[in-house]
Design a protein around this motif. Structure first.
Motif, PDB file in Angstrom:
ATOM      1  N   ARG A  28      23.603 -35.505  70.446  1.00  0.00           N
ATOM      2  CA  ARG A  28      24.223 -35.006  69.244  1.00  0.00           C
ATOM      3  C   ARG A  28      25.256 -36.241  68.798  1.00  0.00           C
ATOM      4  O   ARG A  28      25.445 -36.255  67.639  1.00  0.00           O
TER       5      ARG A  28
ATOM      6  N   PHE B  72      28.360 -29.616  64.638  1.00  0.00           N
ATOM      7  CA  PHE B  72      27.343 -29.992  65.627  1.00  0.00           C
ATOM      8  C   PHE B  72      27.633 -29.297  66.654  1.00  0.00           C
ATOM      9  O   PHE B  72      26.599 -29.299  67.747  1.00  0.00           O
TER      10      PHE B  72
ATOM     11  N   ILE C 257      23.717 -38.890  66.853  1.00  0.00           N
ATOM     12  CA  ILE C 257      23.515 -38.157  65.365  1.00  0.00           C
ATOM     13  C   ILE C 257      25.024 -38.532  64.483  1.00  0.00           C
ATOM     14  O   ILE C 257      24.769 -38.857  63.611  1.00  0.00           O
TER      15      ILE C 257
ATOM     16  N   ILE D 130      18.242 -31.764  69.025  1.00  0.00           N
ATOM     17  CA  ILE D 130      19.554 -32.458  68.704  1.00  0.00           C
ATOM     18  C   ILE D 130      20.067 -32.166  67.448  1.00  0.00           C
ATOM     19  O   ILE D 130      21.407 -32.628  67.184  1.00  0.00           O
ATOM     20  N   PHE D 131      19.334 -31.698  66.493  1.00  0.00           N
ATOM     21  CA  PHE D 131      19.754 -31.384  65.089  1.00  0.00           C
ATOM     22  C   PHE D 131      20.162 -29.886  65.143  1.00  0.00           C
ATOM     23  O   PHE D 131      19.237 -28.997  65.329  1.00  0.00           O
ATOM     24  N   PRO D 132      21.540 -29.815  64.877  1.00  0.00           N
ATOM     25  CA  PRO D 132      22.127 -28.403  64.740  1.00  0.00           C
ATOM     26  C   PRO D 132      21.626 -27.569  63.631  1.00  0.00           C
ATOM     27  O   PRO D 132      21.225 -27.820  62.657  1.00  0.00           O
TER      28      PRO D 132
END
Length: 361
Positions: A278, A305, A281, A153-155
């Motif tokens: 994402r 993202f 987020i 999920i975290f780019p």
């Protein structure tokens, strides 16, 4: 609670639409100037879009708004007609679009509902319920969707690493913890022990350096108690439709971007899950943005993202995303606001005057 009409109308000001528009345009021109990958060729990529997917994105965002209209009508116990519910949602969305996300449009929503003939205590209760349900969707839904995203999920972005010093994940979980704590406290205060909440609030704001806000805290405690009374005794057939509508609204909000990205690049099933996750987020990032409607913030973080999915199509997709999900509410709000003011204030005054003339005759 006393509604400050002057402050409300300062927020509901059609002239304010230029602030987020200017900020958004500044970011777009900044990307043209500083990002070599953004040029005339990248703009021409808009013609590569799959029309069926674009239509699906429009349909999804339309159904999201239908969900909002349905939910406010159900929350108010169908006291609002479909037409009045549409007015309420458009003006509520407009207020959210011209104020920083961290501020939101809750006070404006209470004002609008009150002017639509709903008693102030009930208006406060209804707005609080929608806010709590929206927050609980995130609090409960985020861990579930993040689990299915399987850690992707975290780019990986050099810009984010440089600006945030690899702390995006920490920022998310801190923000999530704050939202979860706030939502659970407010839910407990509203549905379980409103008087205990007021007592704790007054005690906290009796501390010397917080004392100047004690009166506001006491007033807020009274609002919670009043709202709790309005909601007590509601049965499952009241709660199920609005809970279902909340899930539908937020799922539609996120799936619109999934459809939009699919218009330019094919996504596998797992990639759809990651894109969806994402956005959760991004939602946290946009919620703490100081700009009206997260203008500028949204456009910047979109690229960070989703560029790994979109590549050269990132820029045009970000513009289409904002054109569908944000700017229509600025235009609709500016169009509907004068008509709503005329209907709610001037027509009611005219009606009251005619009724008074009839009684006198």
């Amino acid at each position: 609670m006393k509604l400050d009409n002057k402050k409300i109308f300062q927020t509901l000001n059609p002239n304010k639409i230029w602030v987020p528009v200017i900020i958004g345009l500044a970011i777009v021109f900044g990307m043209f100037y500083f990002d070599p990958s953004v040029n005339k060729d990248s703009l021409s990529g808009v013609f590569d879009a799959s029309i069926p997917w674009i239509i699906l994105a429009v349909v999804v965002i339309f159904f999201r708004d239908v969900g909002y209209v349905y939910r406010i009508r159900e929350v108010t116990g169908q006291k609002l007609t479909w037409k009045r519910s549409i007015y309420v949602i458009i003006l509520w969305e407009f207020a959210s679009a011209v104020t920083p996300s961290v501020v939101g449009g809750s006070a404006v929503a209470i004002f609008i509902l009150n002017k639509e003939g709903i008693k102030l205590g009930r208006a406060i209760a209804f707005v609080m319920v929608t806010a709590i349900l929206d927050n609980l969707f995130f609090v409960i839904g985020a861990p579930i969707i993040l689990f299915f995203a399987k850690g992707s999920i975290f780019p990986e972005s050099k810009v984010l690493e440089m600006q945030l010093q690899n702390s995006m994940e920490a920022i998310f979980w801190i923000s999530y913890s704050l939202y979860a704590t706030y939502s659970l406290i407010m839910a407990a205060a509203l549905f379980y022990r409103p008087r205990v909440f007021k007592w704790v609030l007054i005690k906290v704001f009796s501390i010397k350096w917080l004392r100047k806000w004690k009166h506001d805290a006491q007033e807020y405690g009274d609002q919670i108690i009043e709202a709790s009374k309005e909601l007590s005794g509601k049965k499952w057939n009241y709660w199920l439709p609005i809970i279902g509508a909340t899930i539908f609204i937020w799922s539609s909000r996120y799936l619109m971007l999934n459809a939009l990205i699919s218009a330019f690049v094919p996504l596998a099933a797992q990639e759809h899950v990651i894109v969806f996750a994402r956005q959760v987020i991004m939602w946290i990032v946009m919620m703490i943005s100081p700009t009206p409607g997260s203008s500028g913030t949204a456009e910047f973080f979109f690229g960070q993202f989703f560029t790994e999915f979109l590549g050269d199509y990132t820029f045009v997709t970000s513009i289409l995303w904002r054109l569908l999900s944000y700017y229509p509410y600025l235009i609709l709000g500016a169009f509907f606001l004068p008509r709503w003011v005329k209907q709610v204030f001037f027509k009611k005054k005219k009606k009251m005057k005619s009724e008074r003339d009839v009684s006198e005759s």
